[in-house]
Structure formats: C-alpha cells, structure tokens
Design a protein around this motif. Structure first.
Motif, PDB file in Angstrom:
ATOM      1  N   LYS A   1       0.876  -1.325   0.013  1.00 50.61           N
ATOM      2  CA  LYS A   1       0.112   0.102  -0.021  1.00 50.61           C
ATOM      3  C   LYS A   1       0.716   1.180   0.141  1.00 50.61           C
ATOM      4  N   ALA A   2       1.820   1.233   0.793  1.00 52.07           N
ATOM      5  CA  ALA A   2       2.807   2.417   0.796  1.00 52.07           C
ATOM      6  C   ALA A   2       3.507   2.476  -0.520  1.00 52.07           C
ATOM      7  N   ASP A   3       3.884   1.602  -1.073  1.00 55.29           N
ATOM      8  CA  ASP A   3       4.356   1.681  -2.542  1.00 55.29           C
ATOM      9  C   ASP A   3       3.348   2.199  -3.526  1.00 55.29           C
ATOM     10  N   SER A   4       2.248   1.550  -3.310  1.00 57.53           N
ATOM     11  CA  SER A   4       1.097   2.035  -4.361  1.00 57.53           C
ATOM     12  C   SER A   4       0.817   3.534  -4.055  1.00 57.53           C
ATOM     13  N   LEU A   5       0.954   3.946  -2.901  1.00 60.60           N
ATOM     14  CA  LEU A   5       0.602   5.592  -2.407  1.00 60.60           C
ATOM     15  C   LEU A   5       1.608   6.296  -3.107  1.00 60.60           C
ATOM     16  N   VAL A   6       2.786   5.749  -3.019  1.00 60.14           N
ATOM     17  CA  VAL A   6       4.028   6.620  -3.604  1.00 60.14           C
ATOM     18  C   VAL A   6       4.010   6.639  -5.227  1.00 60.14           C
ATOM     19  N   ASP A   7       3.395   5.542  -5.809  1.00 56.32           N
ATOM     20  CA  ASP A   7       3.358   5.398  -7.354  1.00 56.32           C
ATOM     21  C   ASP A   7       2.306   6.351  -7.810  1.00 56.32           C
ATOM     22  N   GLU A   8       1.276   6.385  -6.779  1.00 60.32           N
ATOM     23  CA  GLU A   8       0.291   7.361  -7.308  1.00 60.32           C
ATOM     24  C   GLU A   8       0.612   8.796  -7.272  1.00 60.32           C
ATOM     25  N   VAL A   9       1.144   9.000  -6.199  1.00 61.83           N
ATOM     26  CA  VAL A   9       1.608  10.448  -6.006  1.00 61.83           C
ATOM     27  C   VAL A   9       2.716  10.795  -7.442  1.00 61.83           C
TER      28      VAL A   9
ATOM     29  N   SER B   1      -5.061  14.818  -5.003  1.00 61.77           N
ATOM     30  CA  SER B   1      -5.438  16.052  -4.119  1.00 61.77           C
ATOM     31  C   SER B   1      -5.113  15.501  -2.639  1.00 61.77           C
ATOM     32  N   ALA B   2      -4.955  16.749  -1.693  1.00 64.73           N
ATOM     33  CA  ALA B   2      -4.374  16.410  -0.545  1.00 64.73           C
ATOM     34  C   ALA B   2      -5.302  15.524   0.333  1.00 64.73           C
ATOM     35  N   SER B   3      -6.498  15.553   0.176  1.00 68.68           N
ATOM     36  CA  SER B   3      -7.553  14.701   0.758  1.00 68.68           C
ATOM     37  C   SER B   3      -7.312  13.113   0.438  1.00 68.68           C
ATOM     38  N   ASP B   4      -6.910  12.878  -1.040  1.00 67.48           N
ATOM     39  CA  ASP B   4      -6.703  11.516  -1.331  1.00 67.48           C
ATOM     40  C   ASP B   4      -5.523  10.840  -0.582  1.00 67.48           C
ATOM     41  N   VAL B   5      -4.248  11.814  -0.639  1.00 73.34           N
ATOM     42  CA  VAL B   5      -3.023  11.664   0.353  1.00 73.34           C
ATOM     43  C   VAL B   5      -3.504  11.176   1.559  1.00 73.34           C
ATOM     44  N   GLN B   6      -4.278  12.077   2.025  1.00 74.24           N
ATOM     45  CA  GLN B   6      -4.365  11.876   3.504  1.00 74.24           C
ATOM     46  C   GLN B   6      -5.286  10.713   3.704  1.00 74.24           C
ATOM     47  N   ALA B   7      -6.279  10.460   3.135  1.00 78.91           N
ATOM     48  CA  ALA B   7      -7.064   9.175   3.069  1.00 78.91           C
ATOM     49  C   ALA B   7      -6.186   7.856   3.051  1.00 78.91           C
ATOM     50  N   GLU B   8      -5.299   7.913   2.145  1.00 74.53           N
ATOM     51  CA  GLU B   8      -4.158   6.743   1.882  1.00 74.53           C
ATOM     52  C   GLU B   8      -3.393   6.572   3.076  1.00 74.53           C
TER      53      GLU B   8
END
Length: 122
Positions: free
Chosen positions: A13-21, A28-35
């Motif tokens: 999930k952390a890798d996915s979050l980094v890839d998405e960013v 958006s900041a809310s998407d990052v905050q949710a992840e």
C-alpha cells in the motif's frame, strides 16, 4: 505467517501510494490523507497481530515450562522412593546378618570402634 502477509500488504500500500503520487501530480491532499490513514490502520493492525502472536508464544512457553517442572518433580519423587526402598532393603539385610551371626557382628563393631578411637587420638 499471517503477520508477514500483513506487513507485505502494508508495504504494498505504501508503494502504491508513492506510485500514485508520482504518477499523478494532480492528486488532491484529501486523497493522500485518506491513503495515509489507511496505511496507519494497517500498521496498527499489524502491531496488534504481532502482539497477539508474541503473547501466544509466551503463554505456550509458560505452559511447556510448567509441564517440564511437573515432569522433573515426578521423576525426582520416583528416585527418592527408589532410594528409600533400597536403604530399607539394605537395613533389613544387615539386620538379618547381625541376627544370624551376633558374635561376629559384635567383634566387627568393636574393631571399627577401636580403629575410630586410634584415628581420633592423632
């Protein structure tokens, strides 16, 4: 094994979050905050699973130690009983020998007493 898969899941999930960013700079900041919140929950679940696993292993080790202590107590009680019976048998044999040959037994006892007296004078 379940704890390892949870760790892998959190890492994925952390890798996915980094890839998405990295892939979408318009996130958006809310998407990052949710992840990040999802990641925190996963880490909390992993921590709880590890604690539960550790407690289970600790309880298992305690049970094994208790059983081992009980086994040692049983074996030592058996050895004590065996020693008692051996000593009782030896006492009965000695008593039977003394009763069958009383004069010889008195002479042996007097000789041992004489030797003890000679050795204690020195």
């Amino acid at each position: 094994m379940a704890t390892v898969s949870m760790a892998e899941k959190a890492r994925a999930k952390a890798d996915s979050l980094v890839d998405e960013v990295e892939a979408s700079s318009s996130a958006s900041a809310s998407d990052v905050q949710a992840e990040l919140e999802n990641l925190r929950r996963d880490v909390a679940a992993l921590t709880q699973a590890l604690a539960s696993f550790g407690n289970g292993k600790l309880k298992e080790a305690g049970n094994r130690a208790t059983q081992l202590g009980a086994d040692v107590a049983d074996v030592s009680a058996q050895y004590v009983e065996s020693a008692r019976s051996s000593l009782a048998t030896a006492e009965q044999d000695l008593e039977a020998h003394i009763r069958s040959r009383p004069l010889q037994s008195i002479a042996v006892a007097a000789g041992i007493g004489f030797l003890a007296a000679v050795l204690s004078r020195r």
